[in-house]
Scaffold this motif. Structure first.
Motif, PDB file in Angstrom:
ATOM      1  N   TRP A   1      -5.505  -1.344  17.855  1.00 57.36           N
ATOM      2  CA  TRP A   1      -6.813  -1.118  17.437  1.00 57.36           C
ATOM      3  C   TRP A   1      -7.047  -1.343  15.853  1.00 57.36           C
ATOM      4  N   LEU A   2      -6.156  -0.990  15.075  1.00 61.79           N
ATOM      5  CA  LEU A   2      -6.153  -1.329  13.537  1.00 61.79           C
ATOM      6  C   LEU A   2      -6.209  -2.610  13.141  1.00 61.79           C
ATOM      7  N   GLU A   3      -5.300  -3.594  13.719  1.00 62.16           N
ATOM      8  CA  GLU A   3      -5.084  -4.813  13.461  1.00 62.16           C
ATOM      9  C   GLU A   3      -6.289  -5.546  13.926  1.00 62.16           C
ATOM     10  N   THR A   4      -6.813  -5.194  15.081  1.00 65.65           N
ATOM     11  CA  THR A   4      -7.636  -6.248  15.594  1.00 65.65           C
ATOM     12  C   THR A   4      -8.973  -5.951  14.581  1.00 65.65           C
ATOM     13  N   LEU A   5      -9.324  -4.509  14.497  1.00 64.02           N
ATOM     14  CA  LEU A   5     -10.305  -4.313  13.513  1.00 64.02           C
ATOM     15  C   LEU A   5     -10.408  -4.804  12.075  1.00 64.02           C
TER      16      LEU A   5
ATOM     17  N   ALA B   1      -8.610  -7.775  11.390  1.00 66.37           N
ATOM     18  CA  ALA B   1      -8.631  -9.146  11.548  1.00 66.37           C
ATOM     19  C   ALA B   1     -10.100  -9.631  11.699  1.00 66.37           C
ATOM     20  N   LEU B   2     -10.967  -8.634  12.621  1.00 65.99           N
ATOM     21  CA  LEU B   2     -12.384  -9.299  12.991  1.00 65.99           C
ATOM     22  C   LEU B   2     -13.242  -8.718  12.016  1.00 65.99           C
ATOM     23  N   ARG B   3     -13.146  -7.405  11.423  1.00 67.30           N
ATOM     24  CA  ARG B   3     -14.135  -6.846  10.411  1.00 67.30           C
ATOM     25  C   ARG B   3     -13.672  -6.394   9.276  1.00 67.30           C
ATOM     26  N   GLY B   4     -12.588  -6.688   8.632  1.00 68.70           N
ATOM     27  CA  GLY B   4     -12.121  -6.276   7.481  1.00 68.70           C
ATOM     28  C   GLY B   4     -13.012  -6.125   6.483  1.00 68.70           C
ATOM     29  N   PRO B   5     -13.847  -7.316   6.170  1.00 73.72           N
ATOM     30  CA  PRO B   5     -14.609  -7.142   4.747  1.00 73.72           C
ATOM     31  C   PRO B   5     -15.937  -6.229   5.025  1.00 73.72           C
ATOM     32  N   ASP B   6     -16.040  -5.804   6.405  1.00 76.85           N
ATOM     33  CA  ASP B   6     -16.977  -4.963   6.677  1.00 76.85           C
ATOM     34  C   ASP B   6     -16.814  -3.466   6.750  1.00 76.85           C
ATOM     35  N   ILE B   7     -15.327  -3.311   6.635  1.00 72.36           N
ATOM     36  CA  ILE B   7     -14.842  -1.740   6.707  1.00 72.36           C
ATOM     37  C   ILE B   7     -14.745  -1.308   5.108  1.00 72.36           C
ATOM     38  N   LEU B   8     -15.794  -0.576   4.933  1.00 69.00           N
ATOM     39  CA  LEU B   8     -15.972   0.137   3.555  1.00 69.00           C
ATOM     40  C   LEU B   8     -14.839   1.122   3.135  1.00 69.00           C
ATOM     41  N   ARG B   9     -14.461   1.975   4.251  1.00 70.16           N
ATOM     42  CA  ARG B   9     -13.598   3.082   4.058  1.00 70.16           C
ATOM     43  C   ARG B   9     -13.451   3.291   5.456  1.00 70.16           C
ATOM     44  N   MET B  10     -11.933   3.896   5.787  1.00 70.44           N
ATOM     45  CA  MET B  10     -11.739   4.163   6.849  1.00 70.44           C
ATOM     46  C   MET B  10     -10.556   5.483   6.701  1.00 70.44           C
TER      47      MET B  10
ATOM     48  N   GLN C   1     -11.281  -2.105   3.545  1.00 73.80           N
ATOM     49  CA  GLN C   1     -11.258  -3.414   3.941  1.00 73.80           C
ATOM     50  C   GLN C   1      -9.952  -3.678   4.419  1.00 73.80           C
ATOM     51  N   HIS C   2      -9.300  -4.753   3.819  1.00 79.01           N
ATOM     52  CA  HIS C   2      -8.112  -5.158   4.535  1.00 79.01           C
ATOM     53  C   HIS C   2      -6.658  -4.371   4.009  1.00 79.01           C
ATOM     54  N   ILE C   3      -7.121  -3.645   3.107  1.00 80.18           N
ATOM     55  CA  ILE C   3      -6.114  -2.734   2.251  1.00 80.18           C
ATOM     56  C   ILE C   3      -5.761  -1.451   2.845  1.00 80.18           C
ATOM     57  N   PHE C   4      -4.596  -1.172   3.332  1.00 78.78           N
ATOM     58  CA  PHE C   4      -4.601   0.527   3.687  1.00 78.78           C
ATOM     59  C   PHE C   4      -2.948   0.841   3.151  1.00 78.78           C
ATOM     60  N   ASP C   5      -3.208   1.909   2.838  1.00 81.96           N
ATOM     61  CA  ASP C   5      -1.828   2.573   2.529  1.00 81.96           C
ATOM     62  C   ASP C   5      -1.009   2.952   3.615  1.00 81.96           C
ATOM     63  N   ALA C   6       0.382   3.339   3.192  1.00 83.45           N
ATOM     64  CA  ALA C   6       1.160   3.531   4.267  1.00 83.45           C
ATOM     65  C   ALA C   6       0.926   4.914   4.651  1.00 83.45           C
TER      66      ALA C   6
END
Length: 111
Positions: A15-19, A21-30, A49-54
């Motif tokens: 789920w996270l990899e797909t999200l 890949a497809l919408r990374g620039p639109d993810i303001l915060r998760m 966006q495309h940057i997630f902490d461990a």
């Protein structure tokens, strides 16, 4: 979104990899507190966006609370599309019959 059953690690990863890949620039915060099947405690995940902490284990989390919580703040993603995406976390993988002699090894910590 909240989920009462622990999430299979492979479903969350998919789920996270797909999200991303497809919408990374639109993810303001998760942000999320995730209970992963087989893990001794939940994990905190967060990213932009495309940057997630461990993921960080929450070792002091009450064992009786196994509800996962995920919050996504996004732009230009229709709410029904995002809700459908989050519903993927409720899926359970089908067991796959492996040919004789094939072994699958899993990590103790799913992340």
């Amino acid at each position: 979104m909240t989920l009462t059953a622990p999430i299979p690690a492979e479903i969350f990863d998919f789920w996270l990899e797909t999200l991303i890949a497809l919408r990374g620039p639109d993810i303001l915060r998760m942000k999320g507190i995730l209970h992963v099947e087989g893990a001794p405690c939940p994990f905190v995940v967060h990213g932009v966006q495309h940057i997630f902490d461990a993921p960080v284990p929450l070792k002091d989390w009450p064992a009786c609370d196994t509800t996962s919580r995920v919050v996504v703040i996004a732009r230009d993603i229709p709410k029904p599309d995002l809700e459908a995406s989050l519903a993927t976390l409720r899926l359970r993988p089908d067991p796959v019959a492996l040919p004789e002699g094939v072994t699958v090894h899993r990590l103790e910590v799913p992340f």
